[in-house]
Structure formats: C-alpha cells, structure tokens
Design a protein around this motif. Structure first.
Motif, PDB file in Angstrom:
ATOM      1  N   ASP A   1       0.755  -1.908  -1.243  1.00 37.15           N
ATOM      2  CA  ASP A   1       0.428  -1.731  -2.655  1.00 37.15           C
ATOM      3  C   ASP A   1      -0.762  -2.603  -3.069  1.00 37.15           C
ATOM      4  O   ASP A   1      -1.636  -2.172  -3.809  1.00 37.15           O
ATOM      5  CB  ASP A   1       1.660  -2.097  -3.493  1.00 37.15           C
ATOM      6  CG  ASP A   1       1.542  -1.577  -4.901  1.00 37.15           C
ATOM      7  OD1 ASP A   1       1.791  -0.388  -5.092  1.00 37.15           O
ATOM      8  OD2 ASP A   1       1.175  -2.360  -5.787  1.00 37.15           O
TER       9      ASP A   1
ATOM     10  N   LEU B   1      -3.952  -1.126  -1.853  1.00 37.62           N
ATOM     11  CA  LEU B   1      -4.337   0.001  -2.697  1.00 37.62           C
ATOM     12  C   LEU B   1      -5.084  -0.476  -3.942  1.00 37.62           C
ATOM     13  O   LEU B   1      -6.091   0.092  -4.341  1.00 37.62           O
ATOM     14  CB  LEU B   1      -3.077   0.773  -3.100  1.00 37.62           C
ATOM     15  CG  LEU B   1      -3.260   2.173  -3.670  1.00 37.62           C
ATOM     16  CD1 LEU B   1      -3.861   3.088  -2.635  1.00 37.62           C
ATOM     17  CD2 LEU B   1      -1.925   2.712  -4.144  1.00 37.62           C
ATOM     18  N   SER B   2      -4.577  -1.559  -4.528  1.00 38.17           N
ATOM     19  CA  SER B   2      -5.234  -2.110  -5.712  1.00 38.17           C
ATOM     20  C   SER B   2      -6.593  -2.692  -5.356  1.00 38.17           C
ATOM     21  O   SER B   2      -7.560  -2.533  -6.096  1.00 38.17           O
ATOM     22  CB  SER B   2      -4.366  -3.200  -6.332  1.00 38.17           C
ATOM     23  OG  SER B   2      -3.337  -2.623  -7.083  1.00 38.17           O
TER      24      SER B   2
ATOM     25  N   ALA C   1      -9.486  -0.255  -4.892  1.00 33.72           N
ATOM     26  CA  ALA C   1     -10.055   0.336  -6.106  1.00 33.72           C
ATOM     27  C   ALA C   1     -11.176  -0.513  -6.692  1.00 33.72           C
ATOM     28  O   ALA C   1     -11.946  -0.044  -7.513  1.00 33.72           O
ATOM     29  CB  ALA C   1      -8.948   0.535  -7.142  1.00 33.72           C
TER      30      ALA C   1
END
Lengths: 315, 246
Positions: free
Chosen positions: B152, B155-156, B159
């Motif tokens: 997770d 994923l952040s 970005a």
C-alpha cells in the motif's frame, strides 16, 4: 508535532483572531475532519452564522486554504460572467491564541444540511439519482478548474433540503496529476487494486461509484470488500456485484464504466448519468410494449365486430 | 530525502542501543519513524517508551497501531515526515530572509506562498524509504499485514511526481550475524513486492540497534557489506571518516 486528540472547545467560547481581531462565538461542533474541527459560530455583534475550521497543523490547513482561495478566485470570475454573485466561500483566515499555542483557523459560509448517507436513509433511495447528478456536477466543476477532490465519501458530501449538494472538507483536494493526499480505504482506487493513487478525474469517479454502490446496497459492498485478501482484491468482485444485484440494476452500466475507469472525463460521466436516470422515467410514461392480453382482446373484439356486422348485414 | 521506517512489536534486547543508532541515522540525514504493531494486549510500558524514544532520537514520528490501521499509519508517517523535513529546511530559509522563526509567525497572507513551495517540494523531492521489519517470533502472525501495508505504501509513493524508492530489511538474520537482512533492494516497482517474507525463519531475539546501524550503512554504500570495510578503514586512520559523508 500536533496530535489529532485536541479536545473541542465548548459552546460560548470566544475566538478572537490574532491578526484581524475579529471575534466569533462558538455555538457547537459541526464535525471533525482528518485535519481539523469545524464549529458553528456567530460573528460577535452580527446575526449571521458561519462555519469555522480549526486546523491541527498550520501547514496542512494553509494548504487547504490555498485550494479554497484558488477555487474562489476562479469561481468569482465565472460568476461575473453569469452575473450571479454568491456569498463568499472563504470569509477570513486567522490564528487563535490559546493559552499555550496559536491555532490556525478559517471562517467559511455555513451550509445547513445532512451527510449524504443520512439524507438518503431519511428520504429514500429515489433521491439517489438526483443527488448523484448534482454531486457529479460539483465534481465536474472541480475537475474543470484542475483539481481532484480525492477523499470522496458520504461524510464529505452535504445535502441540504430538496437535495442541494455541497462538497465539504477540501483537505484532500489536490491538483490533477499530483498524488492524492488523503483518502479512505473503501473509496480508494488503490485499495481495490484498480489503479494508481495519482489524482485524475477517474479517481473521483471510481470513489463516486463505490459511494453509489454503498448507498444502494451497503451490505453487498461490505461482503465484497471482506471476501478477498488484500493482495488479491480486485474489481472483478465489484463488477459481478454490479451485474448481480437488482438494486444496482438501474445504474449498472454507468457503475461498470466508472469502476473500469472507462470514462474519458467527468463531463462524459455526467452526461451518461443523466441519460441513465431520466431514461427509465420516460419509458415508463410512454406506452411501451403492448401486453399480450390486450392484443388478443383487441383481436377478439375485431372478430366479434365482424361477426356483428355480418349478422346485421344478413338480417 | 532518506527515511527509515522501523516496524516492531516490542523492546530490543540485544546489542547497541537503538536510540543511539537512531541518533546516528539523524546525523547522517536519515529520519527514523517507528510503527509499533500490537493486536492483542499492549506493547508494554518499556516497549512503548523505547518506540517513542527511537523516533525522537531519529527526528521522526512514532505510532502504536493494530494491524488494521498499519497501512494507513505508515502512509501518514512517511508523508508527514517528508513535509516536516522540508518545513524545517524552509523555516531555516525563512529565518535568514525574514527573521521569522517559523511558518506560524508569518501573517496568514504571507503563509500561502511558503506553503505552496512546501507542497511543491513534498510532491517532487526524490525519496528513499528503507523499511526495517522486526521478524522476531512474536511478529509472525502480523507479517501478512505488514506485507500488505508495504504494498500500500509503494502504491502511494508511486503516485508522487518525484522518484520514490523502497527497500525492505528484516532482522534478526538466521545465521550467526545478528544484523539486518536485505529482502528487497531499492525499487519503485509494485510487482516486486510479492511474497516477501515467505522464507523468513523467526528467531526470538530483537537486536533493533545493530539492525538500524546496518541500514544506515546500506544508505551510505548501497550494500550491506560496506559496514565491515568501513570499520577496518576507521581502525586504520581516524581521518578516513570524513570521506564518507554523504
């Protein structure tokens, strides 16, 4: 570093601005966001009510204020074109000197209403089509100004009487193309392994789709989220839900596109939502398929008529 | 910008003090954050205190959370620390230019520009996060959640506009050496994060201090073996140390 466990101020507390010296009297707490507490206040000596947000962190709050200022200036130029000037969104920005430290705050327009999920629970799911449409309009407006909302969830959508919709808590807003600052796991595209956390129009539309599924059938969504392991969680479960559940049927093709990220932009999404919610109503009113019993009854009456005419002719 | 994120569930019990190790990290320009993971019961007064102390010495943040909130907390800590580090640098500039100590002392009208700059840098500054995972026996049931939280976090980070890299370590190692083991070298690829900890064999000891020192070395040299050669060099001549400032 400030923590989020700051207790709220009681009603009657007077908040005096450090820089501009305006005084506000706290009426009650309106809500608590990820980066601040919002109070209902009355400007001392005036009758008007406002919403006042106190931030936990000066930097975070200023970042939010920057977004609001930028939205406001863009809105103002649009309003001048349309010649309808609304009351200002952002009224004042200041610091409140508490006993031991300064707390940043800003004052904005107060909007009366209830959170989207509470509104729908109270008024019924027939309102979903219209409130959804108005919410999409708000999102489109934001996107056209170059921002994504980010943290879209029912608590951040305020619905006033007769279904007027406002987005509240702009703390999660980021510029298109930047990373999404703030999100809530259910509504997050990354949580469902359905795409990145880069802010684009499809990110908000995905969150909107989850929000709608939640409003229409919360139990089913809960099960879908629970069923899989985090690393294998994917949109297949959502898609099958959309296809399977009768409660989602009227919106199924729209939801499918939003979950798959197939909308080119929110304008397109808005147009399709409109078609979707108005299509069934029109079909329902106009005579659609003629029922079979009516056709046979009609045929039968023709036969009887012929018979009667023949009878009359011969007699 | 460099960060170490330590994920543990208790007190260290072997080797150098983790608080001293975290202070060393800060000296090297590496911020240390600590996530204490507790599902049942508490982390103990001593463990909680140590976690807070490590983060303080390392200039970072500490939080004690259950596995359910771990992903969210790691994301928040990483982001907050980036902002904090940039804010510190900006505050220093502010003091030189305007004579104000901090953002809070500026009138609101002037804050806006400063914050725009901080936001911009937060998004674009290159970032390296080394995750150091306590793999002592008590952590075993939590490792699946840890792995999910790492995914997770990746994923952040992906970005962001600036380059972001993750490396993953666990400690103690299975062999005789009790320092950290590299599970995943610097990467910004989400798919490389699958099944990280399947091979791990759990051991009881928790040498948090030595493990942090090992990760500092990894930041310095990009390899875990660098530590040994550095020690030898240091013994040969004290002046050599100066060459290794990053």
């Amino acid at each position: 570093m400030t923590t989020s466990s700051n207790p709220a101020y009681p009603a009657g507390t007077i908040i005096t601005g450090k820089w501009r010296k305006s005084r506000f009297v706290i009426r009650r707490v309106l809500g608590q966001g990820a980066n601040g507490i919002v109070y209902l206040v009355q400007k001392a000596g005036y009758r008007g009510l406002y919403a006042l947000k106190m931030g936990y962190d000066t930097l975070d709050l200023q970042s939010e204020i920057n977004v609001l200022t930028s939205l406001q200036s863009q809105r103002k130029s649009q309003d001048l074109l349309k010649e309808n000037v609304k009351s200002p969104f952002l009224l004042e920005v200041d610091d409140f000197k508490d006993r031991n430290k300064d707390i940043p705050f800003y004052v904005m327009r107060y909007i009366e209403g209830s959170a989207l999920h509470l509104f729908i629970r109270k008024r019924g799911s027939e309102w979903i089509g219209l409130t959804g449409l108005r919410l999409l309009e708000k999102l489109r407006g934001l996107h056209q100004m170059g921002f994504v909302f980010g943290d879209l969830k029912p608590e951040n959508v305020l619905v006033s009487e007769y279904g007027r919709v406002e987005l509240i808590d702009y703390g999660g807003v980021s510029t298109i193309g930047r990373s999404v600052k703030q999100f809530t796991e259910w509504y997050d595209r990354g949580y469902w392994n359905a795409g990145s956390r880069t802010g684009d129009e499809a990110y908000d539309l995905f969150a909107f789709a989850i929000l709608m599924i939640q409003l229409l059938d919360e139990q089913a969504l809960k099960e879908a989220a629970k069923q899989q392991l985090p690393q294998t969680r994917n949109t297949a479960e959502l898609l099958s839900l959309i296809q399977r559940k009768t409660s989602l049927k009227p919106y199924s093709s729209w939801l499918r596109k939003a979950v798959l990220g197939e909308f080119a932009n929110s304008q397109q999404a808005l147009m399709m939502w409109k078609e979707q919610i108005y299509a069934p109503a029109i079909v329902g009113k106009l005579p659609g398929k003629t029922p079979r019993w009516l056709k046979s009854a009609f045929a039968f009456s023709i036969v009887i008529l012929c018979f009667a005419v023949c009878l009359a002719f011969f007699l | 910008m460099k960060q170490i994120l330590l994920i543990t569930d208790g007190c260290s019990n072997v080797g150098a003090s983790p608080i001293l190790a975290a202070a060393h990290a800060l000296q090297e320009g590496i911020t240390v954050n600590v996530a204490g993971v507790v599902d049942y019961g508490t982390i103990g007064e001593l463990g909680g205190l140590e976690i807070a102390e490590i983060a303080k010495a390392g200039g970072g943040i500490s939080r004690i959370v259950g596995t359910r909130q771990l992903a969210q907390t790691m994301q928040m800590m990483t982001r907050k620390t980036v902002v904090q580090t940039i804010q510190q640098a900006v505050n220093k500039e502010l003091k030189e230019i305007l004579g104000h100590d901090s953002l809070e002392e500026l009138p609101p009208s002037q804050r806006s520009k400063v914050v725009t700059v901080v936001d911009e840098l937060t998004e674009t500054t290159p970032l390296q996060v080394a995750l150091l995972i306590d793999a002592s026996a008590s952590m075993k049931p939590k490792l699946a959640a840890v792995e999910d939280a790492i995914r997770d976090l990746m994923l952040s980070l992906q970005a962001r506009m600036g380059t972001s890299e993750l490396a993953v370590f666990h400690y103690p190692s299975r062999g005789s050496s009790e320092d950290a083991v590299l599970d995943l070298n610097w990467t910004s690829d989400l798919s490389s994060l699958r099944s990280l900890f399947q091979r791990i064999q759990m051991k009881g000891a928790t040498p948090t201090g030595p493990a942090i020192l090992k990760v500092i070395d990894f930041f310095r040299y990009g390899t875990l073996d660098g530590h040994q050669s550095w020690r030898q060099n240091a013994e040969e001549g004290e002046g050599m140390l100066g060459d290794y400032v990053v």
